[in-house]
Motif scaffolding. Structure first.
Motif, short mmCIF file in Angstrom:
data_model
loop_
_atom_site.label_atom_id
_atom_site.label_comp_id
_atom_site.label_asym_id
_atom_site.label_seq_id
_atom_site.Cartn_x
_atom_site.Cartn_y
_atom_site.Cartn_z
N ILE A 1 2.26 -19.76 1.32
CA ILE A 1 1.41 -18.57 1.37
C ILE A 1 1.35 -17.94 -0.01
O ILE A 1 2.07 -18.33 -0.93
N ASP A 2 0.50 -16.93 -0.16
CA ASP A 2 0.22 -16.38 -1.49
C ASP A 2 1.02 -15.13 -1.82
O ASP A 2 1.27 -14.86 -3.00
N GLY A 3 1.40 -14.36 -0.81
CA GLY A 3 2.13 -13.13 -1.08
C GLY A 3 2.97 -12.69 0.10
O GLY A 3 2.64 -12.98 1.25
N ILE A 4 4.06 -12.00 -0.20
CA ILE A 4 4.96 -11.47 0.84
C ILE A 4 5.25 -10.01 0.52
O ILE A 4 5.64 -9.68 -0.61
N VAL A 5 5.07 -9.15 1.50
CA VAL A 5 5.46 -7.76 1.37
C VAL A 5 6.90 -7.64 1.86
O VAL A 5 7.21 -8.01 2.99
N HIS A 6 7.79 -7.14 1.00
CA HIS A 6 9.20 -7.03 1.35
C HIS A 6 9.41 -6.10 2.54
O HIS A 6 8.72 -5.10 2.70
N GLY A 7 10.42 -6.44 3.35
CA GLY A 7 10.78 -5.55 4.44
C GLY A 7 11.24 -6.30 5.67
O GLY A 7 11.46 -7.51 5.64
N GLN B 1 6.75 -2.55 -0.48
CA GLN B 1 5.75 -1.85 0.32
C GLN B 1 5.09 -0.73 -0.48
O GLN B 1 3.97 -0.32 -0.16
N GLU B 2 5.75 -0.25 -1.53
CA GLU B 2 5.16 0.78 -2.37
C GLU B 2 4.06 0.22 -3.26
O GLU B 2 3.16 0.94 -3.69
N ASP B 3 4.09 -1.08 -3.51
CA ASP B 3 3.11 -1.72 -4.38
C ASP B 3 1.93 -2.22 -3.54
O ASP B 3 1.68 -3.42 -3.44
#
Length: 196
Positions: free
Chosen positions: A158-164, A6-8
């Motif tokens: 999908i193309d991207g996943i935000v961790h969390g 999430q910081e990126d």
């Protein structure tokens, strides 16, 4: 598929700007987001969710501010009062589409779904990207994902996943107020006691 923290936020924004489908955490469940102005990404999202353009449930426009709602929907003071009372929050409002809002997806509907999430990461992302078109992160007919590891396992294209982790286990409460009288379409984590 790329995964990032999430910081990126720069990588999340780049994924969206490059036409990607991004899995994002909210205070309810994980969502799949694309840019509202990216026709190819929207069509890719509909294909992933096994939906045809102009059919099925309306996808949701996520906004960073209540002040943005009149750009997309026809609203009166009662609509805006409930929006100010419950946004940001676990609510999706279905409203009559603004007649001047022209859009490759919403031109097939006379309604729009509006949500402003009560999730710091998502609000910060929306302030950076502008409006996003969002649906729950799950294959059609299955329960939504609650953690990035579930998304990685169940939605590999999908193309991207935000961790969390998502903040809840229930999706947002849906209120359809496209007619004079509001009606609850889906019960979620938010209980609405009064509309006016």
């Amino acid at each position: 598929m790329r995964s990032f923290s999430q910081e990126d936020r720069a990588s999340a924004i780049a994924t969206l700007n490059q036409g990607g489908i991004l899995a994002v955490p909210t205070e309810t469940v994980y969502g799949l987001a694309v840019r509202l102005d990216d026709e190819k990404a929207i069509l890719k999202l509909l294909k992933l969710k096994d939906r045809q353009v102009g059919s099925g449930k309306i996808l949701t426009i996520m906004l960073p501010s209540v002040n943005d709602i009149p750009n997309y929907a026809q609203v009166d003071r009662h609509h805006m009062n409930i929006a100010r009372r419950h946004f940001p929050g676990e609510l999706t409002l279905i409203l009559k589409k603004h007649p001047e809002f022209r859009h490759v997806y919403f031109d097939n509907f006379d309604k729009v779904g509006i949500r402003i999430p009560a999730h710091k990461y998502m609000l910060d992302l929306l302030r950076a990207t502008g409006p996003l078109l969002v649906t729950s992160a799950n294959p059609r007919g299955e329960v939504p994902c609650l953690h990035s590891s579930e998304v990685h396992e169940r939605l590999k294209s999908i193309d991207g996943i935000v961790h969390g982790s998502a903040g809840g286990s229930l999706p947002s409460t849906i209120i359809d107020w496209s007619e004079p009288e509001p009606r609850q379409v889906r019960a979620g984590g938010l209980l609405i006691v009064r509309y006016h």
